[in-house]
Design a protein around this motif. Structure first.
Motif, mmCIF file in Angstrom:
data_model
loop_
_atom_site.group_PDB
_atom_site.id
_atom_site.type_symbol
_atom_site.label_atom_id
_atom_site.label_comp_id
_atom_site.label_asym_id
_atom_site.label_seq_id
_atom_site.Cartn_x
_atom_site.Cartn_y
_atom_site.Cartn_z
ATOM 1 N N TYR A 109 -0.967 -84.025 98.308
ATOM 2 C CA TYR A 109 -1.432 -83.270 97.150
ATOM 3 C C TYR A 109 -0.469 -83.276 95.968
ATOM 4 C CZ TYR A 109 -5.249 -81.511 100.000
ATOM 5 O OH TYR A 109 -6.369 -81.422 100.786
ATOM 6 N N LEU A 130 -9.382 -80.680 94.279
ATOM 7 C CA LEU A 130 -9.512 -79.385 94.963
ATOM 8 C C LEU A 130 -9.459 -78.227 93.985
ATOM 9 C CD1 LEU A 130 -9.755 -78.115 97.802
ATOM 10 C CD2 LEU A 130 -7.251 -78.066 97.892
ATOM 11 N N PHE A 131 -8.664 -78.384 92.912
ATOM 12 C CA PHE A 131 -8.529 -77.340 91.890
ATOM 13 C C PHE A 131 -8.819 -77.948 90.509
ATOM 14 C CE2 PHE A 131 -6.002 -75.623 95.341
ATOM 15 C CZ PHE A 131 -6.270 -74.253 95.295
ATOM 16 N N LEU A 149 -1.643 -71.750 93.011
ATOM 17 C CA LEU A 149 -2.801 -72.123 93.825
ATOM 18 C C LEU A 149 -3.375 -70.909 94.550
ATOM 19 C CD1 LEU A 149 -1.651 -75.524 95.393
ATOM 20 C CD2 LEU A 149 -2.925 -75.118 93.268
ATOM 21 N N ASP A 153 -7.190 -69.416 94.207
ATOM 22 C CA ASP A 153 -8.102 -69.316 95.352
ATOM 23 C C ASP A 153 -7.289 -69.496 96.637
ATOM 24 O OD1 ASP A 153 -10.004 -69.578 97.359
ATOM 25 O OD2 ASP A 153 -11.407 -70.711 96.105
ATOM 26 N N ARG A 156 -8.773 -72.135 99.221
ATOM 27 C CA ARG A 156 -8.481 -73.530 98.909
ATOM 28 C C ARG A 156 -6.985 -73.824 99.040
ATOM 29 N NH1 ARG A 156 -10.859 -74.640 93.174
ATOM 30 N NH2 ARG A 156 -10.794 -72.374 92.998
ATOM 31 N N ASP A 158 -5.094 -72.590 101.217
ATOM 32 C CA ASP A 158 -4.842 -72.739 102.641
ATOM 33 C C ASP A 158 -5.099 -74.173 103.097
ATOM 34 O OD1 ASP A 158 -4.216 -71.278 105.176
ATOM 35 O OD2 ASP A 158 -6.164 -72.100 105.743
ATOM 36 N N ILE A 159 -6.018 -74.878 102.451
ATOM 37 C CA ILE A 159 -6.268 -76.292 102.758
ATOM 38 C C ILE A 159 -5.013 -77.105 102.461
ATOM 39 C CG2 ILE A 159 -7.616 -78.326 102.116
ATOM 40 C CD1 ILE A 159 -9.953 -76.433 101.497
#
Length: 252
Positions: A109, A130-131, A149, A153, A156, A158-159
């Motif tokens: 990421y 994702l964001f 992050l 959210d 998200r 946590d992903i």
């Protein structure tokens, strides 16, 4: 370029370099000939606030040179990225590893600086996907990024955390495959019983997630959990003595 702070310190010690590595470590410089051990980790292993770090205690205990290779802003990929230090670690007789930060490591990421791993360098395509609403221009440090992050959210975020855990385990597995010495990984378990609802904001080391213990046991020879009072900003001399005793027991 070095990122070790050179301003006034509460205790006096020298800094040193090994081989052609650009990284600075706590001295005095030790011999890498014959039998020797290494201590790997972050600021707590470096021991900038104490006169007698646990690496020095281990040296007196085992009777061979112990190199303090603690780096104040290191993450799980720090040593793998430094070829000169990697060679020193590969030839060590004993390797003591302070559990590296999950946050301070390059991953699918985002990317971090190769020497100062707490510095966020760039977001990668999966993070933007994702964001999509996020702007990461003002993020310069990993903790700032992660806090952002979570604020956007937590689900998200946590992903991302799960991906960081997987990358952390991958780096530890890589360490074991390349290093033949006896390896002991240790982390500092805070003296608290109440578990945060969402651990990631305080997961500077590995989140103290019990679910990761079995995975770590599979990739390291010995795992030691050491209870310390983490309400203080720095580990104290008494903390280093406790760490030294715990590691001595692990090596017995």
């Amino acid at each position: 370029m070095s990122y070790v702070a050179m301003d006034a310190r509460p205790v006096d010690f020298i800094l040193c370099q090994y081989e052609n590595s650009k990284n600075l470590f706590r001295g005095p410089k030790k011999s890498c000939k014959g039998l020797y051990g290494v201590c790997l980790g972050g600021a707590d292993t470096f021991g900038g606030q104490v006169p007698d770090p646990f690496s020095s205690m281990k040296e007196r205990n085992v009777g061979i040179p112990i190199l303090n290779l603690g780096a104040q802003h290191s993450g799980a990929g720090f040593y793998i990225e430094d070829d000169d230090i990697l060679k020193i670690i590969e030839n060590a007789h004993i390797i003591l590893i302070e559990a590296p930060s999950v946050v301070n490591q390059s991953n699918p990421y985002y990317r971090v600086h190769p020497r100062r791993n707490d510095r966020f360098v760039t977001a990668l395509a999966p993070l933007y996907e994702l964001f999509p609403e996020a702007d990461f221009v003002e993020c310069h440090f990993t903790k700032h990024l992660i806090t952002k992050l979570i604020t956007l959210d937590a689900i998200r975020a946590d992903i991302v955390f799960r991906a960081l855990q997987s990358e952390w385990i991958r780096n530890l597995t890589m360490m074991r495959s390349r290093w033949n010495a006896q390896k002991v990984i240790h982390w500092y378990n805070p003296k608290q019983t109440k578990k945060p609802v969402f651990e990631f904001p305080v997961a500077d080391s590995i989140g103290f997630d019990p679910q990761m213990y079995p995975q770590v046991l599979q990739v390291q020879d010995c795992v030691v959990s050491i209870p310390l009072d983490r309400t203080r900003k720095y580990v104290t001399q008494s903390d280093h003595q406790q760490i030294g005793r715990s590691l001595m027991d692990a090596l017995a």
